[in-house]
Design a protein around this motif. Sequence first.
Motif, PDB file in Angstrom:
ATOM      1  N   ARG A   7       0.804  -1.211   0.000  1.00 18.39           N
ATOM      2  CA  ARG A   7       0.000   0.000   0.000  1.00 18.39           C
ATOM      3  C   ARG A   7       0.842   1.267   0.000  1.00 18.39           C
ATOM      4  O   ARG A   7       0.344   2.340  -0.335  1.00 18.39           O
ATOM      5  N   THR A   8       2.096   1.153   0.406  1.00 17.13           N
ATOM      6  CA  THR A   8       2.955   2.336   0.439  1.00 17.13           C
ATOM      7  C   THR A   8       3.611   2.622  -0.910  1.00 17.13           C
ATOM      8  O   THR A   8       4.193   3.686  -1.097  1.00 17.13           O
ATOM      9  N   TYR A 193      -4.057  15.157  -9.320  1.00 17.31           N
ATOM     10  CA  TYR A 193      -4.927  15.037  -8.153  1.00 17.31           C
ATOM     11  C   TYR A 193      -5.397  13.602  -7.961  1.00 17.31           C
ATOM     12  O   TYR A 193      -5.564  13.140  -6.823  1.00 17.31           O
ATOM     13  N   ALA A 197      -4.752  11.612  -4.561  1.00 19.71           N
ATOM     14  CA  ALA A 197      -5.874  11.039  -3.820  1.00 19.71           C
ATOM     15  C   ALA A 197      -5.727   9.534  -3.661  1.00 19.71           C
ATOM     16  O   ALA A 197      -5.971   8.977  -2.571  1.00 19.71           O
ATOM     17  N   ALA A 198      -5.311   8.851  -4.733  1.00 19.16           N
ATOM     18  CA  ALA A 198      -5.129   7.404  -4.651  1.00 19.16           C
ATOM     19  C   ALA A 198      -4.024   7.047  -3.668  1.00 19.16           C
ATOM     20  O   ALA A 198      -4.138   6.090  -2.898  1.00 19.16           O
ATOM     21  N   PHE A 200      -3.105   8.839  -1.072  1.00 24.46           N
ATOM     22  CA  PHE A 200      -3.577   9.118   0.287  1.00 24.46           C
ATOM     23  C   PHE A 200      -4.524   8.018   0.771  1.00 24.46           C
ATOM     24  O   PHE A 200      -4.487   7.624   1.935  1.00 24.46           O
ATOM     25  N   CYS A 201      -5.366   7.526  -0.117  1.00 24.89           N
ATOM     26  CA  CYS A 201      -6.278   6.444   0.262  1.00 24.89           C
ATOM     27  C   CYS A 201      -5.530   5.141   0.521  1.00 24.89           C
ATOM     28  O   CYS A 201      -5.942   4.344   1.372  1.00 24.89           O
ATOM     29  N   ALA A 202      -4.439   4.923  -0.228  1.00 27.85           N
ATOM     30  CA  ALA A 202      -3.678   3.692  -0.044  1.00 27.85           C
ATOM     31  C   ALA A 202      -2.944   3.683   1.289  1.00 27.85           C
ATOM     32  O   ALA A 202      -2.867   2.640   1.959  1.00 27.85           O
ATOM     33  N   HIS A 203      -2.400   4.833   1.696  1.00 30.82           N
ATOM     34  CA  HIS A 203      -1.668   4.899   2.967  1.00 30.82           C
ATOM     35  C   HIS A 203      -1.689   6.337   3.451  1.00 30.82           C
ATOM     36  O   HIS A 203      -1.120   7.229   2.812  1.00 30.82           O
ATOM     37  N   ARG A 204      -2.356   6.564   4.572  1.00 30.93           N
ATOM     38  CA  ARG A 204      -2.551   7.932   5.048  1.00 30.93           C
ATOM     39  C   ARG A 204      -1.219   8.644   5.301  1.00 30.93           C
ATOM     40  O   ARG A 204      -1.047   9.810   4.938  1.00 30.93           O
ATOM     41  N   GLY A 207       0.769   9.008   2.040  1.00 32.99           N
ATOM     42  CA  GLY A 207      -0.043   9.854   1.181  1.00 32.99           C
ATOM     43  C   GLY A 207       0.045  11.311   1.588  1.00 32.99           C
ATOM     44  O   GLY A 207       0.103  12.205   0.739  1.00 32.99           O
TER      45      GLY A 207
END
Length: 607
Positions: A7-8, A193, A197-198, A200-204, A207
Motif C-alpha cells: 500500500r505504500t 490530483y 488522492a489514490a 492518500f487512500c492507499a496509505h494515510r 499519502g
Amino acid sequence: MSRPRLRTVLPLLVTGGLMCNGWRLRRRLSALRTLAPADEPVGEGLRFVTAEGVALDDAVQRSAAAYARKHGVAVLDLVPADLPVEAALDLARVVDPATYRSARLRPGRGAAHALAVQPAVLERAKFNKIADLDPVEITEFTAEAKRCAPSDSDLVVAAHLAAVDVDLGKRRAALEATGFPGVWALAPLVVRYALLAAGFCAHRGWGAAAVLMYCVQPYLVVAGGPLRPRDLAWAWLRPVREPYTWIRTTSGKWRSPEQERERAGAAAARQRYARDLAFGTARFFETRRETCPWCGGHVLRKWVESPDFSQRKPGIFRLDKCLECGHVFQNPRLSVAGLEFYYRDFFDGSGAAMADFSFTVTAPVYRDRAVMLAPFTTPERWLDVGTGQAHFCNAAREVWPETVFDGLDMSVNIERAQQRGWVCRGFRGFFPELAEELAGRYDVVSMHHYLEHTREPFAELDAAARVLPPGGYLLIEVPDPEWPLARLLGRYWPGWSQPQHQHLFPLANLRTALAARGFTSVAEQRAQAQMPLDFSGSALFRVATLMPDLSTWSPFAATRFRRLRRVGTWIVGAPVILAGGVVDQAIKAALRDGSGSNCYRLLARRD
C-alpha cells in the motif's frame, strides 16, 4: 511483499516523482542567466517587443542590448525576476534554457512579457505590431521569432523588469495559440490530483507526505535560483490555488482578433467540407487496377484495409500486395480530387500546428540523415524534395553549416520556410515538372518520407536522375512494408498511413529501380532509420477511434460534453500510449545495423 508494504508503493512513487520533477524544473531555472548593468546606448540594431502592461525602462533596455551584442543573440526573451510561481513553473516545463539556443527546432517559448529583437528577425517574422501585444500575440510572436532565428534565440532574467498579473480570462486563448487545446489544460491537474488522492487512500501517512511534497515543490524549484516569485509566500496553498487557476483558465471565453478570424474561417471550411461530402466519396477514387504498378504482375492480394486514422475523414482505403515483387500499393488509388480532399488541412490549414509539432519531435532523426553523407561527400547545394515546412533543412545546418539548402513542396508552407530562412530558395510544384529547370544545380537530392506519397514514384526517380549530375547523391527514406510488425499490427501500423501513402516498396525493389536509372547504392541503413512509433502509434490510433470526432469535416457539433469526453478518453488512454512508447524505445535500442526496421534509408550515387 506484505499487504501494508504494498500500500505504500503508490504514495512513495508519487512523492518520488514530484521530487524528481522538482529537481528537473530547478535545474532548468538555475540555468537562466541574469542581465548585468550596462551604460552603453541601445543603438539601432535592436527593437523591443512588449506585452500589454509591460514597461521597459532605459536600464533594462541598455542591459539587454549589451547582452545581445556580447552573446550574438538575435532574439532575447526577457524574464521578470518576480514572475509568479505558476508562471515560473510553466516556463520551466516548456523551456530548457541550457539547450534552448543550440536546439534549432526547439519551439519558441518564453515569459510572455518582453523580447529584444533584431530588425531583420522582425522583418522575417512579418509582425507589424510590437507594443501592447495581447497574450495570444506575444505567444505567437515568441514562437515565430524563434523559428526565424533558430540558433540565435535565448532567455535571460531581467531583475528590474516587473511582472504583470496573468489575466486568467485570456490564458486559455494563449494556450491555444501554442497548439494546445484549452480544455486539455485540465488533464495534468486531473491526473495529478487522482494520483495524490489514490496515494492518500492507499496509505494515510505516506499519502500525506506526497501532498506535503506537492505543496513545497515550488519552494524547492526556485530556492537559490535567479527567480524570486512575488507570490512565493503563498505557494503552500497550491492544492487550492492551482485548481482555481485552471478552472478560470478553461472557462475563459476571450479570443484574440486573429483567433476570431480563424474561427470564422473554420466555419467556412466546415461548409465547404459539407458540400464536398454531399456528393459522396466515390469520386475521390480511380478505377481499381488488376496489375502491379511496379512490375506489371497480375498476382495481387488484399493486404490491408484501413480508415483514415490521422484525420478521421470518411472512407475506407485498401492496400494490395503484388506477390511477384512485394510492392504494396493503394488500390484503387486516390484521384486528383481525392488527393486534394484528404490532404486538405493535413500539413497546412487547421492541421499546420499538429504537423509542425510532429516534425519538431522527430528532430534527432534529421541529424542522422544528414550525417549519412559524411563518408562520401561534402554537400555544396542540397535540394530536399517534399520538404514540407523544411524542418530537415533547418536541422541539417547543424551538420552542414556551409551547405546551401533549397526545398521543394506542393504546399504553401515552402514559401514560409523561405521567409524564415530555413531554405535559401523554395520551389512550389511537382518535382517531375520542375526537373528541367533544376537540372545541374545540386550535388545532393533527398526524399525523406516523400516517395511513398507520390502517384508515380518512377517519374520522381526519373526527375532525380535528370537533376543530379554524375557523382551527385540521392538520399531516400521510406517506410519498410517488410517489417514484421507491419503485418502483426495490421491496419493500426502507422507506416500504412492511409490515405496518404500510395506506394510502399521493399528495399530490393528501390535498389533495382535506381540501378535502372544510372544510380549505384553506396550505403543503406535500417536500424538507424527506425522510427519508434510502432506500438505507441498503434495505441494512439486505437484510442482516437474511441473519442468523438470534432474536426471541421465532422457532422457533430463540438459541445462541452464531447470535448470533455475527448479529454477523458485521452487521460484513460495515455498510459497505454506511453507503455507502447516504452516498448518502441526498447525495440529501437535492440536493433542492430543490418537487422530489419520499420523504415530504411538508401544513399545512391549517380554514375
